[in-house]
Scaffold this motif. Sequence first.
Motif: not given
Length: 78
Positions: A14-23, A48-63
């Motif tokens: 769910l977090i990944m879906v939200l993060l991808v939609l925020l890009h 902000a976009e760079r931080n969103l990219d980093r958070i998305t990558i970290i959550v993706g690795l955890c996923w």
Amino acid sequence: MVLGFSIALIIFSLIMVLLVLLHKGKGGGLSDMFGGGAMSAGGGSAVAERNLDRITIIVGLCWFACIVVLGLLIKVKS
């Protein structure tokens, strides 16, 4: 153990879906087709976009790690 990783996988999904939609849309895709291209050209900070990219990558690795661990647990259990 399997239940815990299953719940974590659902939450990370769910977090990944939200993060991808925020890009921000890069153009030429569905965001332009529905009028999102005009809004995405308006602004937004590069930081902000760079931080969103980093958070998305970290959550993706955890996923991904949850999927691997859950697969191993199910394989060992059966």
